[in-house]
Design a protein around this motif. Sequence first.
Motif: not given
Length: 170
Positions: A43-49, A54-56, A60-61, A152-155
Motif C-alpha cells: 500500500g505504499l510507494a517504494d523506497a529507494v536505497v 541515501t534513501l528516498s 522524495t529524499p 530511521l522511523p520513516q523506514f
Amino acid sequence: MTRLKILSVSMLGAAIAACGHADSQFQHLSVMDDSHIAVHAPGLADAVVEASGTLSIAGTPVAVNAGQAQIAARYFASALALRNDAIKTGAAGASTAATAIASVAVGLASGNPDSIDAKVNASASKVEAAANRVCADLQALTQAQNDLAAALPQFKPYATIAAHEANDCE
C-alpha cells in the motif's frame, strides 16, 4: 535422489528466471541496478536505497545522518549480496541438474549405475554451500533492515522481512 531432483529443478527455474530480467526481485525488494534497490511495502510507494546510503521514499529524499546512512549502505550491500548469491545458487543448481543427467546416461550406458550417486552428490554439495550463503545473506539483510527501521522511523513500514523468513532458511 528425489530431494536432489527437486532441488535441481527449482534451482534451474531460478537461474532461468534470473537470466531474463535486468533487475532481480523478491516480494520485499527489487535490485534495480548495482547502485539502487527499491524496497516494497504493501500500500505504499517504494523506497529507494542507494549504495551510498541515501534513501528516498516516493521519490522524495529522506534526510539521514551519518549513522543512518551507514546502516542504509549495509542494507543495500546485504540486498546485493543476496541477489548475487541467489544467482550463483541457481547456476550451481543448473550445473547439478546437468551433472545428474549426464551421470545417469553414462552410468546406465556403461552398466555402472552405482557411479551415479557419487557424481551427483559431489555436485549437490556445491549447491548446498551456495544455498547456505543465501541463507546467511538473508539473515544479514534482515538484521540490517531491522537496524535501519530502528534508526530511521520513516523506514519502519518497509521492514517487511519477518524474522521467521530468515530463521527458517535452511
